[in-house]
Write a protein that holds these residues in place. Structure first.
Motif, PDB file in Angstrom:
ATOM      1  N   ARG A 146     -32.593  12.791  -7.513  1.00  0.00           N
ATOM      2  CA  ARG A 146     -31.069  12.562  -7.408  1.00  0.00           C
ATOM      3  C   ARG A 146     -30.732  11.186  -7.313  1.00  0.00           C
ATOM      4  O   ARG A 146     -29.441  10.761  -7.184  1.00  0.00           O
ATOM      5  CB  ARG A 146     -30.584  13.309  -6.131  1.00  0.00           C
ATOM      6  CG  ARG A 146     -30.824  14.760  -6.078  1.00  0.00           C
ATOM      7  CD  ARG A 146     -30.410  15.133  -4.729  1.00  0.00           C
ATOM      8  NE  ARG A 146     -30.261  16.818  -4.848  1.00  0.00           N
ATOM      9  CZ  ARG A 146     -29.217  17.334  -5.290  1.00  0.00           C
ATOM     10  NH1 ARG A 146     -28.150  17.051  -6.001  1.00  0.00           N
ATOM     11  NH2 ARG A 146     -29.299  18.735  -5.361  1.00  0.00           N
ATOM     12  N   LYS A 147     -31.502  10.262  -7.922  1.00  0.00           N
ATOM     13  CA  LYS A 147     -31.533   8.902  -7.898  1.00  0.00           C
ATOM     14  C   LYS A 147     -31.234   8.407  -9.298  1.00  0.00           C
ATOM     15  O   LYS A 147     -31.896   8.811 -10.243  1.00  0.00           O
ATOM     16  CB  LYS A 147     -32.580   8.130  -7.500  1.00  0.00           C
ATOM     17  CG  LYS A 147     -32.286   6.704  -6.935  1.00  0.00           C
ATOM     18  CD  LYS A 147     -33.297   6.117  -6.093  1.00  0.00           C
ATOM     19  CE  LYS A 147     -34.914   6.216  -6.696  1.00  0.00           C
ATOM     20  NZ  LYS A 147     -35.120   5.092  -7.343  1.00  0.00           N
TER      21      LYS A 147
ATOM     22  N   LYS B 159     -27.307   3.575   4.625  1.00  0.00           N
ATOM     23  CA  LYS B 159     -26.581   4.775   4.761  1.00  0.00           C
ATOM     24  C   LYS B 159     -27.140   6.204   4.315  1.00  0.00           C
ATOM     25  O   LYS B 159     -27.401   6.954   5.028  1.00  0.00           O
ATOM     26  CB  LYS B 159     -25.115   4.786   4.262  1.00  0.00           C
ATOM     27  CG  LYS B 159     -24.317   5.681   4.933  1.00  0.00           C
ATOM     28  CD  LYS B 159     -22.844   5.301   4.228  1.00  0.00           C
ATOM     29  CE  LYS B 159     -22.295   4.132   4.859  1.00  0.00           C
ATOM     30  NZ  LYS B 159     -20.913   3.910   4.474  1.00  0.00           N
ATOM     31  N   SER B 160     -27.952   6.228   3.306  1.00  0.00           N
ATOM     32  CA  SER B 160     -28.203   7.107   2.624  1.00  0.00           C
ATOM     33  C   SER B 160     -29.793   7.610   3.250  1.00  0.00           C
ATOM     34  O   SER B 160     -30.141   8.580   3.621  1.00  0.00           O
ATOM     35  CB  SER B 160     -28.913   7.136   1.131  1.00  0.00           C
ATOM     36  OG  SER B 160     -27.485   7.064   0.553  1.00  0.00           O
ATOM     37  N   ALA B 161     -30.502   6.376   3.493  1.00  0.00           N
ATOM     38  CA  ALA B 161     -31.726   6.341   4.288  1.00  0.00           C
ATOM     39  C   ALA B 161     -31.418   7.060   5.641  1.00  0.00           C
ATOM     40  O   ALA B 161     -32.356   7.941   5.938  1.00  0.00           O
ATOM     41  CB  ALA B 161     -32.233   5.210   4.268  1.00  0.00           C
ATOM     42  N   GLY B 162     -30.645   6.731   6.384  1.00  0.00           N
ATOM     43  CA  GLY B 162     -30.418   7.076   7.709  1.00  0.00           C
ATOM     44  C   GLY B 162     -29.992   8.734   7.816  1.00  0.00           C
ATOM     45  O   GLY B 162     -30.662   9.352   8.507  1.00  0.00           O
ATOM     46  N   MET B 163     -29.283   9.075   6.769  1.00  0.00           N
ATOM     47  CA  MET B 163     -28.884  10.553   6.514  1.00  0.00           C
ATOM     48  C   MET B 163     -30.154  11.301   6.240  1.00  0.00           C
ATOM     49  O   MET B 163     -30.297  12.478   6.865  1.00  0.00           O
ATOM     50  CB  MET B 163     -27.926  10.811   5.632  1.00  0.00           C
ATOM     51  CG  MET B 163     -27.440  12.220   5.417  1.00  0.00           C
ATOM     52  SD  MET B 163     -26.373  12.272   3.894  1.00  0.00           S
ATOM     53  CE  MET B 163     -27.572  11.866   2.734  1.00  0.00           C
ATOM     54  N   MET B 164     -31.076  11.034   5.459  1.00  0.00           N
ATOM     55  CA  MET B 164     -32.114  11.697   4.948  1.00  0.00           C
ATOM     56  C   MET B 164     -32.971  11.776   6.061  1.00  0.00           C
ATOM     57  O   MET B 164     -33.862  12.705   6.312  1.00  0.00           O
ATOM     58  CB  MET B 164     -32.674  11.259   3.598  1.00  0.00           C
ATOM     59  CG  MET B 164     -31.829  10.887   2.484  1.00  0.00           C
ATOM     60  SD  MET B 164     -31.021  12.725   1.986  1.00  0.00           S
ATOM     61  CE  MET B 164     -32.562  13.438   1.364  1.00  0.00           C
TER      62      MET B 164
ATOM     63  N   PHE C 232     -27.743   9.195  -5.608  1.00  0.00           N
ATOM     64  CA  PHE C 232     -27.672   7.849  -5.257  1.00  0.00           C
ATOM     65  C   PHE C 232     -27.732   7.061  -6.559  1.00  0.00           C
ATOM     66  O   PHE C 232     -28.511   7.130  -7.343  1.00  0.00           O
ATOM     67  CB  PHE C 232     -29.069   7.963  -4.653  1.00  0.00           C
ATOM     68  CG  PHE C 232     -29.399   8.887  -3.436  1.00  0.00           C
ATOM     69  CD1 PHE C 232     -28.614   8.973  -2.057  1.00  0.00           C
ATOM     70  CD2 PHE C 232     -30.255   9.723  -3.950  1.00  0.00           C
ATOM     71  CE1 PHE C 232     -28.970   9.908  -1.485  1.00  0.00           C
ATOM     72  CE2 PHE C 232     -30.473  10.983  -2.835  1.00  0.00           C
ATOM     73  CZ  PHE C 232     -29.767  10.892  -1.806  1.00  0.00           C
ATOM     74  N   LEU C 233     -26.647   6.062  -6.406  1.00  0.00           N
ATOM     75  CA  LEU C 233     -26.788   4.863  -7.554  1.00  0.00           C
ATOM     76  C   LEU C 233     -27.928   3.692  -6.917  1.00  0.00           C
ATOM     77  O   LEU C 233     -27.349   3.212  -6.023  1.00  0.00           O
ATOM     78  CB  LEU C 233     -25.648   4.421  -7.963  1.00  0.00           C
ATOM     79  CG  LEU C 233     -24.884   5.235  -8.940  1.00  0.00           C
ATOM     80  CD1 LEU C 233     -24.357   6.540  -8.668  1.00  0.00           C
ATOM     81  CD2 LEU C 233     -23.545   4.431  -9.727  1.00  0.00           C
ATOM     82  N   ALA C 234     -28.966   3.572  -7.383  1.00  0.00           N
ATOM     83  CA  ALA C 234     -29.967   2.681  -6.635  1.00  0.00           C
ATOM     84  C   ALA C 234     -29.418   1.297  -6.826  1.00  0.00           C
ATOM     85  O   ALA C 234     -28.372   0.918  -7.371  1.00  0.00           O
ATOM     86  CB  ALA C 234     -31.288   2.621  -7.449  1.00  0.00           C
ATOM     87  N   SER C 235     -29.802   0.578  -5.848  1.00  0.00           N
ATOM     88  CA  SER C 235     -29.398  -0.839  -5.784  1.00  0.00           C
ATOM     89  C   SER C 235     -29.624  -1.633  -6.851  1.00  0.00           C
ATOM     90  O   SER C 235     -28.648  -2.614  -7.037  1.00  0.00           O
ATOM     91  CB  SER C 235     -30.095  -1.586  -4.469  1.00  0.00           C
ATOM     92  OG  SER C 235     -31.559  -1.531  -4.634  1.00  0.00           O
ATOM     93  N   ASP C 236     -30.497  -1.401  -7.618  1.00  0.00           N
ATOM     94  CA  ASP C 236     -30.782  -2.177  -8.985  1.00  0.00           C
ATOM     95  C   ASP C 236     -29.413  -2.145  -9.917  1.00  0.00           C
ATOM     96  O   ASP C 236     -29.067  -3.026 -10.719  1.00  0.00           O
ATOM     97  CB  ASP C 236     -31.859  -1.947  -9.802  1.00  0.00           C
ATOM     98  CG  ASP C 236     -31.806  -0.691 -10.239  1.00  0.00           C
ATOM     99  OD1 ASP C 236     -31.907   0.285  -9.349  1.00  0.00           O
ATOM    100  OD2 ASP C 236     -31.893  -0.124 -11.585  1.00  0.00           O
TER     101      ASP C 236
END
Length: 771
Positions: free
Chosen positions: A190-191, A200-205, A230-234
């Motif tokens: 999904r990334k 935020k995504s990390a905490g939810m998962m 998820f649109l990744a940080s890069d």
């Protein structure tokens, strides 16, 4: 002498030698790219942009006139992989020495040693495909053999979590114990992009995984998370590089005034930006899957929701009602993503990073795209219940409330009204130790402290709206008896008839708390997460009542966010002075007092109520807010407190001083004055983003209601002490009337203020004390 490689022939020669080892080739190229990046020959962003450009050119050579529409996504990914390998060879051959390449090959071959192929590579340097393949192989092994490789599996999972999700050590230490390889594969699918999905995504998962494993079965059955991408940080830097926005990346080192001046232009520049066609194609797939379901685009920066740095409300989120034509919906979605990216340069976020000592951290921002939780009700879309939950109740309105049982802020509609401070609106506050215990003690007070407005999505107008509750809530609403009661003849009672006047409806959630297991489930969820986080937590959620007309209804709870809860220090032993001369008391209150003390207060920033409410225009109020921000910076090495009318940090300037965290983060206390015509009696803004900021910065919030018999407010101190504002700022008559800077020593030489707060006694007092 070492010689440079002027063609890729010699690289190819070695590849041909080890062509029967595809994993080795993958590892060698990964190490080659790392060498290129570390030596500064090419940046990852420029390299990836070059790869995409050449991949598109290769499509054109094959006769694809509309490449992204004519080629399946998995084929495009394979094409990118091959072009990436070719460009790796090219850059390496024309910029580095043959000896460098030979060293890399020897290092990787040496890592193989004599051990079985299963464990012959360094996970820190291996591509993700190899890591997933090996982790799955280990998980499929018989228990006896797997036990021998459990440490290896842990190492692989840590590397995957660190590269895909978060590199924060406190998070890693917890997450590695819970995430399965299957969880990580789901996240990867999904990334979009190659970076991390952010805090935020990390905490939810992670919270969802913990609860799915160890929560009681009756809680597990009710628990969900939204459909998420998820649109990744890069992608953040790739977007900036592709749109000529890199020059804005130094904003964090500019002055506060320059940050604020530049920000509107930054937002405009980001909104004008465009995304590569392959990213647009992925976004179209998300929109196709959503259909007409609304979306929300949320920030998920690398530092967000971390231990000690929540970044609560610092970056933006945007709703996309998603009711237009396909391309209109895509345009709205990409603009929302661009605006989230721009919010990384928000002055309040940058000042927060300065205050937290994080300004030098490479704070890339990932984006979380979620399907909005809720249901259609006529032309509107909204959840039945939304809110925030805290495993520790930091402010008790009754001595019987237990801190450790937690606390909720509940709203009807979108949760935006639960996390922001609105002076003209109040959520339902719930102490989970006593869910039915209201802070208000009369029908009039219950109504006054109830929700007056609802945030929702208007599907017909394709827009986010805020409407009066009485215009939306009516007797036909399916969950009416669960979320509301009726005010009749001075009593707030349960609804017993459909013939009820909408004007008399009061949102109390009494039915939700009385007739469903919701409160018990939330208490269990918070206690479970606190135990396994080894820290109090706060969460955001929505809830759906399954059969609202039933005598006892079930609920579904959707977890939206989870992070460590910010808190004040407990203050240790806090003793109130036994005897105080009334002339020494500057103010005192018994309103929901925290625990702690501030001594040596030499300055008081005071906003006179009559001066503030005389300001006739937003421009005048903005000037006052900027002056408060300037004093905050000037007094950074002093101990000072702020006292003013109504709600500090409100989004409703008519009901209080509408400053942001960046304007007051050096203060030690924020004192809100209400009563005697100053403004309505406000419940504390517990649980809002602004409140979270105060907790993190150890700023004590207090309320002094001038109508309370037990309250003290020495107006002589505030009015008669000389105004030192001109010593710090150029001030005209209007500013001098609306902002007073008081030096305690001017009122009584050789003295300072002490503020002592005891939550057990339910009292706070500020008094003069000899230095």
């Amino acid at each position: 002498m070492p010689t440079a490689i002027h063609s890729s022939d010699r690289i190819l020669e070695i590849y041909l030698t080890i062509r029967q080892y595809p994993i080795l080739r993958t590892r060698i190229r990964a190490r080659m790219r790392r060498e290129l990046f570390e030596r500064g020959i090419v940046t990852p962003e420029v390299f990836e942009a070059d790869v995409r450009e050449k991949a598109v050119q290769s499509q054109a050579r094959e006769g694809l006139h509309n490449p992204y529409a004519e080629e399946a996504y998995d084929v495009w990914e394979k094409r990118l992989e091959r072009v990436r390998d070719a460009q790796t060879d090219f850059y390496f051959a024309y910029n580095l020495l043959y000896e460098d390449f030979e060293r890399i090959v020897k290092e990787i071959l040496a890592e193989r040693g004599e051990t079985p192929d299963l464990i012959t590579f360094n996970p820190e340097l291996a591509p993700q495909d190899m890591l997933f393949e090996q982790a799955e192989n280990i998980e499929r092994m018989p228990a006896v053999r797997r036990k021998k490789l459990e440490a290896r599996l842990q190492e692989i999972k840590v590397v995957l979590i660190r590269t895909m999700i978060s590199d924060q050590l406190a998070y890693l230490n917890i997450a590695r114990k819970w995430f399965t390889v299957e969880d990580l594969k789901e996240i990867r699918q999904r990334k979009i992009g190659y970076g991390k999905i952010g805090g935020k995504s990390a905490g939810m998962m992670l919270a969802y995984r913990i609860l799915r494993d160890v929560a009681p079965p009756e809680v597990q059955e009710t628990l969900r998370i939204p459909i998420s991408y998820f649109l990744a940080s890069d992608m953040f830097y790739a977007f900036m590089a592709a749109n000529g926005l890199i020059h804005w990346s130094d904003q964090k080192y500019k002055s506060e005034a320059k940050m604020r001046t530049d920000y509107p232009r930054i937002v405009r520049d980001f909104v004008k930006g465009t995304f590569p066609e392959d990213i647009l194609e992925r976004l179209r797939i998300i929109l196709d899957g959503a259909g007409k379901r609304p979306l929300i685009v949320r920030s998920s920066s690398l530092l967000e929701d971390n231990f000690g740095t929540s970044f609560a409300g610092k970056y933006d989120s945007f709703f996309c009602p998603n009711q237009g034509l396909s391309e209109e919906n895509l345009t709205a979605l990409t603009e929302a993503i661009a605006r989230v990216y721009a919010s990384c340069m928000n002055p309040n976020a940058l000042l927060y990073r300065h205050q937290k000592g994080l300004v030098d951290y490479d704070e890339r921002i990932a984006v979380l795209v979620q399907f909005v939780e809720g249901e259609q009700y006529g032309r509107y879309f909204l959840p039945q219940v939304a809110g925030v939950a805290f495993s520790r109740n930091l402010y008790r309105w009754s001595p019987q409330i237990r801190k450790e049982d937690g606390f909720l802020r509940l709203v009807w509609g979108l949760g935006t009204r639960a996390v922001e401070a609105f002076g003209d609106d109040q959520p339902r506050l719930v102490a989970l130790s006593h869910p039915l215990l209201l802070p208000a003690d009369s029908a009039e007070a219950i109504r006054q402290h109830s929700q007056q407005f609802v945030d929702l999505l208007d599907l017909e107008e394709n827009a986010l709206k805020t409407l009066p509750v009485r215009e939306v809530l009516n007797p036909q609403y399916p969950a009416l008896r669960t979320i509301a009661q009726v005010d009749e003849s001075g009593f707030v009672e349960n609804i017993r008839s459909s013939l009820v006047d909408p004007e008399n409806l009061v949102v109390t959630f009494d039915g939700l708390l009385r007739r469903t297991p919701f409160a018990g489930h939330m208490k269990t969820i918070l206690a479970t997460l606190e135990k396994h986080y080894n820290s109090p937590v706060d969460t955001e959620f929505t809830a759906e009542i399954v059969d609202p007309l039933a005598a006892q209804s079930e609920v579904y709870i959707t977890l939206l966010q989870c992070r460590p809860q910010s808190a004040l220090s407990d203050g240790g032993e806090v003793d109130l002075p036994a005897l105080l001369d009334p002339a020494d008391v500057v103010f005192a209150t018994r309103r929901m007092v925290p625990r702690g003390k501030v001594t040596g207060i030499h300055w008081v920033l005071f906003v006179p109520p009559e001066g503030y409410f005389s300001l006739a225009s937003p421009a005048e109020r903005n000037r006052l807010e900027r002056a408060i921000g300037s004093l905050n910076a000037a007094l950074k090495d002093e101990t000072f407190i702020c006292v003013g009318p109504g709600r500090w940090g409100t989004s409703t300037p008519d009901l209080g001083v509408s400053i942001a965290y960046g304007d007051i983060y050096h203060t030690h206390a924020l004192v809100e004055l209400t009563g005697k015509g100053i403004g309505p009696d406000l419940e504390p803004s517990f649980g809002t983003h602004f409140f979270q900021d105060l907790m993190e910065a150890h700023i004590y919030p207090l309320n002094v209601n001038l109508d309370d018999r037990d309250s003290v407010f020495n107006r002589g101190f505030f009015d008669k002490t000389p105004n030192r504002l001109p010593d710090f700022l150029a001030a005209d008559e209007t500013l001098l009337r609306t902002l007073r800077l008081l030096k305690v020593d001017d009122f009584r030489p050789g003295h300072s203020l002490s503020l002592v707060m005891n939550d057990d006694a339910g009292k706070a007092v500020a008094f003069l004390r000899e230095d």
